[in-house]
Design an enzyme around this catalytic site. Structure first.
Site, mmCIF file in Angstrom:
data_model
loop_
_atom_site.group_PDB
_atom_site.id
_atom_site.type_symbol
_atom_site.label_atom_id
_atom_site.label_comp_id
_atom_site.label_asym_id
_atom_site.label_seq_id
_atom_site.Cartn_x
_atom_site.Cartn_y
_atom_site.Cartn_z
ATOM 1 N N LEU A 1 -4.109 13.561 6.415
ATOM 2 C CA LEU A 1 -5.029 12.965 4.859
ATOM 3 C C LEU A 1 -2.961 12.200 4.303
ATOM 4 C CD1 LEU A 1 -5.981 12.345 2.028
ATOM 5 C CD2 LEU A 1 -5.666 15.168 1.943
ATOM 6 N N THR B 1 -0.636 -1.319 8.885
ATOM 7 C CA THR B 1 -1.309 -0.445 8.517
ATOM 8 C C THR B 1 -2.722 -0.638 7.434
ATOM 9 O OG1 THR B 1 0.040 -1.598 6.234
ATOM 10 C CG2 THR B 1 1.247 -0.093 7.962
ATOM 11 N N SER B 2 -3.159 -2.057 7.313
ATOM 12 C CA SER B 2 -3.876 -2.634 6.850
ATOM 13 C C SER B 2 -4.753 -1.655 7.149
ATOM 14 C CB SER B 2 -3.858 -4.004 6.628
ATOM 15 O OG SER B 2 -4.963 -4.339 5.523
ATOM 16 N N LYS C 1 -11.982 3.697 11.353
ATOM 17 C CA LYS C 1 -11.207 4.306 11.981
ATOM 18 C C LYS C 1 -11.067 3.974 13.810
ATOM 19 C CE LYS C 1 -8.575 4.126 8.374
ATOM 20 N NZ LYS C 1 -8.030 2.745 7.992
ATOM 21 N N SER D 1 0.902 -1.296 -0.012
ATOM 22 C CA SER D 1 0.147 0.455 -0.092
ATOM 23 C C SER D 1 1.015 1.168 0.174
ATOM 24 C CB SER D 1 -0.666 0.131 1.237
ATOM 25 O OG SER D 1 -0.141 -0.091 2.543
ATOM 26 N N PHE D 2 0.188 2.827 -0.189
ATOM 27 C CA PHE D 2 0.679 3.303 -0.366
ATOM 28 C C PHE D 2 1.772 4.043 0.784
ATOM 29 C CE2 PHE D 2 0.884 8.327 -0.571
ATOM 30 C CZ PHE D 2 2.062 8.727 -1.398
#
Length: 365
Positions: A242, A129-130, A217, A60-61
């Site tokens: 962000l 982090t997922s 979240k 992922s990013f």
């Protein structure tokens, strides 16, 4: 879990990953000299096993950036991938040929604790982090996905607890888990309200406004804290703003759009913030390294810029390809009215500058 990537996208991400690794040290970071072996914060000598950590959604990013940072710090990394397609594609691209001694990969189903335990086995730390990514932009992320992410968080922490080698977990939450709160005229008669690591978003408000990404979240982080409480596991959460950085529209656009639901109100209240993905990765690793000695615990807000001008909002919209989604009808923060809120990242700044010992966090739900 995760966004579906095209072959071209994955190839581009892989190439960027190679470049990130090379930029990190100027040499191949997986070629570590014996001098890199050092004493760990828990008091034990770091060997290959104790330097092994697992990163979920490593392609992922944010995952890419964290893996890059870990390699530059001399860690061995296990990439917990979400499907066979990611694994096969990365093998085809031959990303790991030269890092064979420093990297391993494993498929891990986040619905299956045993699968997670196998992925974590042998690792001393886990970077989770997922998260579920909204495949349809703002409207595609729904309440069901938020509840699913909370259950996933519980499974990840349970797997960490059950895996004998795992001592520490860095859990990625979001600034959105902190900033959404009810306001009243009374608030506007008082001094500015500080939003820091002690603040939690209002779950009822998130449901009322259908802020499903923020709700997910919030629910996931609280579920993780409940699962970790009283267990033999050190856990911290990092709450990034962000995520931005090179290529973030192509690599993180669906998550960005989901994050920005309700952004006009955040902007008006002075709480629309961003963080470069590499700085967020640095914060994750810094927190992890400080956990063993007790220098890090609890929650950390992570941002490097608060957007306060309409021109900045317009530029963000341009970069994401969502014109007038946020900026329409807005004015600069403080231009016509003061903001009653102020974001604070003081706890993270102090940690990263002085590694001050933390002994005061106690979260009760």
């Amino acid at each position: 879990m995760g966004v579906i990537r095209t072959t071209e996208s994955l190839e581009a991400e892989a190439e960027e990953f190679r470049e990130m690794l090379l930029r990190g040290t100027g040499t191949m970071p997986w070629k570590r000299s014996p001098a890199a072996v050092r004493r760990g914060s828990d008091g034990d000598e770091f060997g290959n096993d104790s330097r092994m950590v697992c990163v979920t959604s490593a392609v992922s990013f944010l995952g890419f950036a964290i893996v890059s940072r870990l390699f530059s710090r001399g860690y061995s990394v296990r990439l917990a991938l979400e499907n066979q397609e990611d694994l096969e594609k990365l093998r085809e691209l031959q990303m790991f040929d030269e890092m064979e001694e420093r990297v391993s990969t494993m498929i891990a189903s986040f619905m299956d604790i045993e699968s997670l335990c196998r992925a974590f086995d042998g690792c001393i730390g886990v970077f989770h982090t997922s998260s579920f990514i909204d495949p349809g932009g703002v409207s595609g992320y729904n309440k069901h996905m938020a509840e699913l992410e909370a259950r996933t968080a519980e499974r990840v922490i349970e797997a960490c607890v059950r895996t004998p080698s795992v001592r520490k977990c860095v859990f990625t939450s979001s600034l959105l888990a902190c900033v959404w709160r009810q306001t009243s005229p009374l608030n506007q008669q008082l001094t500015r309200i500080i939003i820091d690591e002690n603040c939690w978003s209002d779950e009822g408000l998130c449901r009322e406004k259908k802020l499903w990404f923020a709700l997910s979240k919030l629910m996931a982080e609280k579920a993780a804290w409940r699962a970790a409480r009283g267990r033999n596991l050190k856990m911290v959460t990092v709450c990034p703003a962000l995520l931005t950085g090179p290529g973030f529209r192509r690599r993180n656009s669906t998550a960005s759009i989901a994050y920005l639901k309700g952004a006009q109100e955040l902007f008006t209240d002075g709480m629309l913030a961003t963080v470069d993905v590499n700085k967020a990765a640095q914060a994750h690793v810094c927190v992890y390294e400080a956990m063993g000695s007790g220098a890090a615990c609890g929650r950390y807000l992570c941002f490097d810029h608060v957007i306060q001008r309409v021109e900045e909002v317009v530029e963000l919209e341009r970069q994401l390809g969502i014109p007038s989604r946020i900026s329409l009808g807005t004015t600069d923060v403080g231009a016509d009215h003061p903001s009653w809120f102020e974001l604070s990242k003081g706890k993270l700044s102090r940690l990263m500058s002085s590694m001050r010992r933390c002994t005061y966090d106690n979260y009760v739900f």
